[in-house]
Every structure is written in structure tokens, then in C-alpha cells.
Design a protein around this motif. Structure first.
Motif, PDB file in Angstrom:
ATOM      1  N   PRO A  57       0.831  -1.209   0.000  1.00  8.27           N
ATOM      2  CA  PRO A  57       0.000   0.000   0.000  1.00  8.27           C
ATOM      3  C   PRO A  57       0.860   1.251   0.000  1.00  8.27           C
ATOM      4  CG  PRO A  57       0.042  -0.992   2.190  1.00  8.27           C
ATOM      5  CD  PRO A  57       0.742  -1.955   1.251  1.00  8.27           C
ATOM      6  N   VAL A  58       0.449   2.226  -0.770  1.00 11.17           N
ATOM      7  CA  VAL A  58       1.165   3.482  -0.845  1.00 11.17           C
ATOM      8  C   VAL A  58       0.223   4.592  -0.394  1.00 11.17           C
ATOM      9  CG1 VAL A  58       2.361   5.114  -2.332  1.00 11.17           C
ATOM     10  CG2 VAL A  58       2.599   2.660  -2.740  1.00 11.17           C
ATOM     11  N   SER A  59       0.594   5.290   0.658  1.00  7.58           N
ATOM     12  CA  SER A  59      -0.247   6.381   1.161  1.00  7.58           C
ATOM     13  C   SER A  59      -0.037   7.619   0.316  1.00  7.58           C
ATOM     14  CB  SER A  59       0.112   6.695   2.618  1.00  7.58           C
ATOM     15  OG  SER A  59      -0.101   5.565   3.431  1.00  7.58           O
ATOM     16  N   PRO A  60      -1.116   8.364   0.034  1.00 11.13           N
ATOM     17  CA  PRO A  60      -0.946   9.614  -0.715  1.00 11.13           C
ATOM     18  C   PRO A  60      -0.192  10.616   0.118  1.00 11.13           C
ATOM     19  CG  PRO A  60      -3.175   9.435   0.152  1.00 11.13           C
ATOM     20  CD  PRO A  60      -2.497   8.127   0.429  1.00 11.13           C
ATOM     21  N   PRO A  61       0.567  11.512  -0.526  1.00 15.58           N
ATOM     22  CA  PRO A  61       1.289  12.516   0.244  1.00 15.58           C
ATOM     23  C   PRO A  61       0.315  13.417   0.982  1.00 15.58           C
ATOM     24  CG  PRO A  61       1.324  13.064  -2.090  1.00 15.58           C
ATOM     25  CD  PRO A  61       0.740  11.687  -1.970  1.00 15.58           C
ATOM     26  N   GLY A  62       0.674  13.756   2.189  1.00 12.25           N
ATOM     27  CA  GLY A  62      -0.209  14.608   2.978  1.00 12.25           C
ATOM     28  C   GLY A  62       0.581  15.606   3.791  1.00 12.25           C
ATOM     29  N   ALA A  63      -0.131  16.470   4.482  1.00  9.73           N
ATOM     30  CA  ALA A  63       0.524  17.436   5.347  1.00  9.73           C
ATOM     31  C   ALA A  63       1.174  16.693   6.502  1.00  9.73           C
ATOM     32  CB  ALA A  63      -0.506  18.430   5.875  1.00  9.73           C
ATOM     33  N   PRO A  64       2.413  17.034   6.853  1.00 13.89           N
ATOM     34  CA  PRO A  64       3.030  16.378   8.008  1.00 13.89           C
ATOM     35  C   PRO A  64       2.258  16.726   9.272  1.00 13.89           C
ATOM     36  CG  PRO A  64       4.341  18.267   7.324  1.00 13.89           C
ATOM     37  CD  PRO A  64       3.284  18.072   6.268  1.00 13.89           C
ATOM     38  N   GLU A  65       2.184  15.783  10.192  1.00 12.46           N
ATOM     39  CA  GLU A  65       1.520  16.028  11.471  1.00 12.46           C
ATOM     40  C   GLU A  65       2.548  16.614  12.420  1.00 12.46           C
ATOM     41  OE1 GLU A  65      -1.018  13.110  13.150  1.00 12.46           O
ATOM     42  OE2 GLU A  65      -1.599  12.279  11.226  1.00 12.46           O
ATOM     43  N   ILE A  66       2.449  17.909  12.620  1.00 11.89           N
ATOM     44  CA  ILE A  66       3.410  18.625  13.451  1.00 11.89           C
ATOM     45  C   ILE A  66       2.709  19.161  14.695  1.00 11.89           C
ATOM     46  CG2 ILE A  66       5.055  20.526  13.565  1.00 11.89           C
ATOM     47  CD1 ILE A  66       5.848  18.315  11.611  1.00 11.89           C
ATOM     48  N   ALA A  67       3.261  18.853  15.853  1.00  4.50           N
ATOM     49  CA  ALA A  67       2.739  19.366  17.117  1.00  4.50           C
ATOM     50  C   ALA A  67       3.565  20.582  17.542  1.00  4.50           C
ATOM     51  CB  ALA A  67       2.801  18.277  18.184  1.00  4.50           C
ATOM     52  N   ALA A  68       3.134  21.223  18.599  1.00  9.96           N
ATOM     53  CA  ALA A  68       3.885  22.346  19.173  1.00  9.96           C
ATOM     54  C   ALA A  68       4.073  22.103  20.662  1.00  9.96           C
ATOM     55  CB  ALA A  68       3.160  23.666  18.939  1.00  9.96           C
ATOM     56  N   ILE A  69       5.277  22.350  21.144  1.00  5.72           N
ATOM     57  CA  ILE A  69       5.576  22.272  22.574  1.00  5.72           C
ATOM     58  C   ILE A  69       5.974  23.668  23.036  1.00  5.72           C
ATOM     59  CG2 ILE A  69       7.049  21.270  24.355  1.00  5.72           C
ATOM     60  CD1 ILE A  69       7.492  18.871  22.515  1.00  5.72           C
ATOM     61  N   LEU A  70       5.185  24.250  23.904  1.00  6.73           N
ATOM     62  CA  LEU A  70       5.457  25.577  24.448  1.00  6.73           C
ATOM     63  C   LEU A  70       6.010  25.403  25.860  1.00  6.73           C
ATOM     64  CD1 LEU A  70       5.391  28.629  24.659  1.00  6.73           C
ATOM     65  CD2 LEU A  70       2.912  28.510  25.001  1.00  6.73           C
ATOM     66  N   GLY A 103      -2.950  29.504  16.656  1.00 12.11           N
ATOM     67  CA  GLY A 103      -3.397  30.004  15.359  1.00 12.11           C
ATOM     68  C   GLY A 103      -2.666  29.385  14.189  1.00 12.11           C
ATOM     69  N   SER A 104      -1.666  28.566  14.455  1.00 11.27           N
ATOM     70  CA  SER A 104      -0.911  27.905  13.388  1.00 11.27           C
ATOM     71  C   SER A 104      -1.545  26.559  13.062  1.00 11.27           C
ATOM     72  CB  SER A 104       0.539  27.693  13.831  1.00 11.27           C
ATOM     73  OG  SER A 104       0.629  26.628  14.773  1.00 11.27           O
ATOM     74  N   SER A 105      -0.936  25.844  12.117  1.00 12.60           N
ATOM     75  CA  SER A 105      -1.448  24.513  11.760  1.00 12.60           C
ATOM     76  C   SER A 105      -0.890  23.418  12.659  1.00 12.60           C
ATOM     77  CB  SER A 105      -1.125  24.203  10.294  1.00 12.60           C
ATOM     78  OG  SER A 105       0.271  24.264  10.060  1.00 12.60           O
ATOM     79  N   ALA A 106      -0.061  23.763  13.638  1.00 15.80           N
ATOM     80  CA  ALA A 106       0.484  22.765  14.556  1.00 15.80           C
ATOM     81  C   ALA A 106      -0.612  22.262  15.493  1.00 15.80           C
ATOM     82  CB  ALA A 106       1.624  23.369  15.366  1.00 15.80           C
ATOM     83  N   ARG A 107      -0.704  20.954  15.638  1.00 20.64           N
ATOM     84  CA  ARG A 107      -1.676  20.329  16.529  1.00 20.64           C
ATOM     85  C   ARG A 107      -1.146  18.983  17.020  1.00 20.64           C
ATOM     86  NH1 ARG A 107      -3.351  24.633  16.389  1.00 20.64           N
ATOM     87  NH2 ARG A 107      -5.483  25.415  16.099  1.00 20.64           N
ATOM     88  N   PRO A 108      -1.286  18.696  18.313  1.00 17.85           N
ATOM     89  CA  PRO A 108      -1.820  19.563  19.358  1.00 17.85           C
ATOM     90  C   PRO A 108      -0.770  20.565  19.812  1.00 17.85           C
ATOM     91  CG  PRO A 108      -1.124  17.492  20.313  1.00 17.85           C
ATOM     92  CD  PRO A 108      -0.932  17.355  18.823  1.00 17.85           C
ATOM     93  N   VAL A 109      -1.225  21.524  20.627  1.00 17.58           N
ATOM     94  CA  VAL A 109      -0.306  22.473  21.254  1.00 17.58           C
ATOM     95  C   VAL A 109      -0.175  22.064  22.720  1.00 17.58           C
ATOM     96  CG1 VAL A 109       0.132  24.873  21.876  1.00 17.58           C
ATOM     97  CG2 VAL A 109      -0.957  24.331  19.682  1.00 17.58           C
ATOM     98  N   ILE A 110       1.027  21.625  23.106  1.00 20.16           N
ATOM     99  CA  ILE A 110       1.288  21.179  24.473  1.00 20.16           C
ATOM    100  C   ILE A 110       2.003  22.302  25.219  1.00 20.16           C
ATOM    101  CG2 ILE A 110       2.381  19.424  25.914  1.00 20.16           C
ATOM    102  CD1 ILE A 110       0.287  18.256  24.041  1.00 20.16           C
TER     103      ILE A 110
END
Length: 537
Positions: A334-347, A380-387
Motif C-alpha cells: 500500500p502506498v499512502s498519498p502525500p499529505g501534510a506532516p503532522e506537526i505538534a507544538a511544545i510551548l 493560530g498555526s497549523s500545529a496540533r496539538p499544542v502542548i
């Protein structure tokens, strides 16, 4: 745009056209050469360098990509931040991709510097999947070409997503004297899984004899209960005069098309009874593999009209698999379609503020606690979740961030230093995330746009696994780290961050220009706070 080789001594302010190694340091292509870069190159005995210089009628690559990408799609598509002249487009929901192919060709014909590539029209997309990318080929596009593209796109978006909506579907299954009930159960189970995957459900089911009269009666009942009627015959439809087509006409419906140029899926029937769509299913609809029925189901679930001519157009790309007489080697992985990377934020918001005399994160700037400025930028960014990692004055910090979509991770060992808070934040991340942006709570100039710019730059497969905020060669925070570095970050001790990993992984570092000094400013002392407040309008 001017492009060519020039003496290093006269290259300041020009764009580096090709990556150059100097004194053990890699200067990557696209870098605007600073005075420090020129000195480094001269010390390394470089006499000439290949550069580009923008002229008055040039639009810089990132600006051009963002201007065009912002008009390419409608509000069901998210436009990513531009980096290296590329602006990606992502689905905001599960749905069907709709493309104005004539406009797409016209856009790509405007100028060779401007390109837009998309996934195939009428393909199924998942939320966060990449649907297209605008790429400016050189370091700038001609202003006239960008403006022509904007005029074309003002006529309407090229790329749209029709989200899947909940549909009420009826299933009629027919049986012959020797049909086992377990087979009908399996058919229902396979079909139900397919229907649920597009957000719809089976709300009505009838199992009747494989006769014209019985099927016609079931169609009459089903049309009162559902938006779409699916008919699974005990025997495949082989002609317009077969049992299921005949039953549709007997019930007062009409045949739109029998047969489709998709393999597997050839024996599909499309019909109507009043406003209700009727689909006579091919045998392959019981298989979990992609087949012609999927092409029809996706349109029905997305509310996209489908007629005989639409099925005829499915011929291009309709050869989906091999048959016994046409064997082909196939890679079944199986080949997954390219997607947005899942990026979190650590504050990181747990520190002692020892040089401040009180918790600096609670000091107000423009009527808001300092830490809230940073948290709002992350939220307000696309980072999720924000820790948000708390420690010192944890309750007060949590109160300062009330109402924001953030999660808290308390660090009881905050007095041991920054590394403990960083590790606490890493432990709180979901397993699915590809990386994390680490932010400091005392940098109020950080913006959502900057965080998204770091995420846009992130591409580990292209050696951009550490994305660092920078200005004129000065590196600072925030920093986006790929997951591969998490184990090393978890091994840190004391009051240090992960800065040492940047130096030891220079080949994987990407500097992202912040556009000014403000985002890199941190507040450590009362004088710092007073100076920052004085700069605010």
C-alpha cells in the motif's frame, strides 16, 4: 532576473544559485548572501559563485507561489505557507477532488516559471491529504506572468473539494433457490464498510427473489426510505433486458447507462426513479479492492451529479487491475498519498525566571500576559496539538491561557532545568506526529505565520529535518524537530535545550528567515521587557 557567475566579493545580497561548502559549513541554495557569508567564502578560497539577482519586474518565488496558491482553490482546501517557491494545497475534509482541467492547462501555459500540479480529477481525498502544489521553478516569476495567472484564477478556482455528506442508502439483494443466506450477509458486510467509509449508511434492506416482479416491488419500497438504491443481484447483469434493468423500468424508473469502461466494474447499471439514483452493482462491489463502483459511490456521497457521459469519461484511468488473460506484475504494497506532516507544538512555560525577579511569563504586553502571546501564535498555526509545559506558577500560567485550544503537561521537576520541561513535552506528544515545533514562552514576537513557515520548510526526505528560525545568519527559536531526534532529546540533562543537536546535524538543518528581529527577541530581564514594550506601536 539576472543569473550567472560573479566574483564572491560582489555577491552580497544576491541569491545563491547552488549549494556551496565553505570552511566545513554548507551554504544552501536560495540563501541570500550576507557579509558574513562573503567573508566565509573568501576565507575558503572561493573566487566566484553562481547567483541570481532579482530585478524590478520580478516577483520573488515565495510571494509568487502564495499569490497564485491563494486563488487556486476554494474554502475546502487549505493553503500551506510557501517555502523554496513551493506552496502546497491540502484537503480540509474527506471528499471528491474536482478540477477545472481547461483552466489548469491554461495556467501552466502562461509562463514556464509557474507550475501547478494536482492529483487526478474525481479522485477520492482524505483530510490533510496533499491535493496540489504550486511551484515557481526559478527564484522569481515575471510580474506580468503572475498578474496574468491572477486574472485567470479570478474567474473561479481550479481546484475544489466536494466533501462527503451523510447519505441514506437502500440495499436490495436478490437470491436464487440455491443462494446461501451467509453469502448475502457477506455481501452486506462488505458493502456497508465501503459506504461507511464515505460517511453514509444503509437505512433500508430487502432480500427478494431474483425476479422482475420481486425486485420492482422492493424498488418501490426503497425509494420512500433512501436517497440512493443499491441492487446486488444473485446473478450478474448481462443485458439491458435482464432482471434488474427490467425491474427498474417496471417500477417506473429509467436506465441511464448499462456498462462502464472501468475494469473491474464493467457490469454496472446506472438508473433513476424520479429523483432517486439506482445502481445495479457489479460483482466486484463485494471486494474491498478499488473498482468501478467506487468511482460512482464517491460522486454520490459528495453530491456530484453523475450521468451516462460521466461514466464514459471514466475510461481514462479505468484500467484498475489485471485479469487472467492480461497478467501484469504488480506491487501490492500500500502506498499512502502525500499529505501534510503532522506537526505538534511544545510551548515551554515552566521556568523560574530567575533574572526577572518574578514570573516573567505573566508580565503583560499590550494588555495580555507574555506567555499568552506565544500560545495564541501556536494555537493560530497549523500545529496540533499544542502542548504547554507548566511548572513554576502552573495554576497562574494555566489561567493566563484560559480559552485557548491547548493541552497542559505539568513538570514538577522544573527547577532541574530546561531539559526536564522539554522531555515532559515530548512525552505528551501523540505517536502519530511527525515532528514538533519547540517554542519558548518568553518570545512574544513569534507569529502563527512563522510557525507555519517552519512547517512548510519541513521535509526530512529532502534533508530538512531541523527547521530553525533565523535572521541574517543568526539562529534562534522556535525550532521544528523531526521525530527521529526525539530519543536524543529525551537523553538531555540539565538546563540545556537541544541546541547541540543542531551543530552535530548540520546537513539536516534548514534556516527559515523570520523577516525581522522581533520574532527572535526573548525577554529575560526587566530591561528586556521595557525595551520590548517601547518598540510596540
Amino acid at each position: 532576473m539576472q543569473f550567472g557567475s560573479c566574483p564572491v566579493g560582489s555577491a552580497q545580497g544576491a541569491i545563491l544559485a547552488h549549494s556551496v561548502r565553505a570552511d566545513g559549513q554548507l551554504l544552501k541554495k536560495g540563501r541570500v548572501l550576507s557579509s558574513d557569508d562573503i567573508a566565509l567564502l573568501l576565507r575558503s578560497s572561493h573566487s566566484d559563485v553562481m547567483v541570481a539577482r532579482l530585478e524590478q519586474n520580478d516577483v520573488p518565488e515565495n510571494e509568487a507561489a502564495e499569490r497564485i496558491a491563494s486563488l487556486v482553490a476554494n474554502d475546502t482546501v487549505r493553503v500551506g505557507a510557501a517555502f523554496t517557491g513551493r506552496c502546497n494545497l491540502y484537503a480540509l475534509a474527506d471528499g471528491l477532488v474536482l478540477i477545472d482541467e481547461a483552466a489548469l492547462i491554461a495556467l501552466n501555459a502562461i509562463d514556464e516559471s509557474i507550475t501547478l500540479a494536482t492529483v487526478a480529477a474525481f479522485s477520492r481525498a482524505s483530510a490533510k491529504q496533499m491535493l496540489g502544489t504550486v511551484k515557481i521553478i526559478p527564484f522569481a516569476a515575471p510580474r506580468a506572468a503572475v498578474e496574468q495567472a491572477e486574472r485567470l484564477l479570478a474567474e473561479g478556482p481550479i481546484l475544489r473539494l466536494a466533501p462527503f455528506l451523510p447519505r441514506r442508502m437502500a440495499l436490495i439483494s436478490t437470491f436464487l433457490p440455491d443462494t446461501k443466506p451467509s453469502l448475502l450477509d457477506k455481501n452486506r458486510s462488505a458493502l456497508e464498510a465501503r459506504i461507511k467509509s464515505v460517511g453514509s449508511q444503509i437505512v433500508f434492506e430487502r432480500r427478494v427473489a431474483h425476479t422482475t416482479q420481486a425486485v420492482a416491488g422492493a424498488i418501490g419500497e426503497a425509494r420512500e426510505a433512501a436517497d440512493t438504491i443499491l441492487i446486488f443481484g444473485a446473478s450478474a447483469i448481462t443485458d439491458r433486458r435482464d432482471v434488474i434493468p427490467a425491474a427498474l423500468e417496471a417500477a417506473g424508473g429509467r436506465i441511464e447507462r448499462f456498462g462502464m469502461p472501468v475494469d473491474p466494474g464493467n457490469l454496472l447499471l446506472l438508473g433513476k426513479i424520479a429523483d432517486t439514483t439506482v445502481v445495479g452493482l457489479p460483482g466486484c462491489a463485494r471486494s474491498p479492492k478499488l473498482n468501478g463502483f467506487d468511482f460512482v459511490l464517491w460522486r454520490l456521497a459528495a453530491g456530484v451529479p453523475i450521468a451516462a457521459e460521466d461514466i464514459a469519461r471514466m475510461a481514462a484511468g479505468g484500467l484498475l487491475t489485471e485479469i487472467a488473460s492480461r497478467p501484469q506484475p504488480r506491487d501490492e504494497r500500500p502506498v499512502s498519498p502525500p499529505g501534510a506532516p503532522e506537526i505538534a507544538a511544545i510551548l515551554l512555560a515552566a521556568g523560574l525566571s530567575s533574572r526577572m525577579g518574578a514570573n516573567k511569563l505573566l508580565s503583560e504586553i499590550d494588555g495580555k500576559p507574555l506567555v499568552r502571546h506565544v500560545a495564541e501564535a501556536a494555537a493560530g498555526s497549523s500545529a496540533r496539538p499544542v502542548i504547554v509545559v507548566t511548572g513554576n506558577d502552573a495554576k497562574a500560567v494555566e489561567s493566563a491561557l484560559q480559552g485557548l485550544p491547548v493541552q497542559f503537561a505539568n513538570n514538577p521537576d522544573f527547577a532541574k532545568g530546561l531539559s526536564e520541561s522539554l522531555k515532559r513535552g515530548l512525552k505528551a506528544l501523540p505517536e502519530s506526529c511527525d515532528g514538533a515545533v519547540v517554542l519558548l514562552g518568553d518570545m512574544p514576537g513569534v507569529t502563527s505565520a512563522l510557525i507555519d513557515k517552519l512547517i512548510a520548510a519541513f521535509a526530512p526526505e529532502e534533508s530538512r529535518a531541523i527547521c530553525v528560525a533565523a535572521r541574517a545568519g543568526k539562529r534562534g527559536n522556535p525550532v521544528l524537530w523531526a521525530r527521529r531526534f526525539f530519543p536524543e532529546m529525551m537523553a538531555l540533562e540539565g538546563d540545556v535545550g537541544a541546541r547541540g543537536l543542531i551543530g552535530s546535524n548540520g546537513e539536516l538543518v534548514c534556516e527559515v528567515d523570520v523577516g525581522g528581529d522581533d520574532p527572535l527577541t526573548d525577554i529575560d530581564t526587566p530591561d528586556d521587557l521595557a525595551a520590548y514594550r517601547g518598540r510596540q506601536p
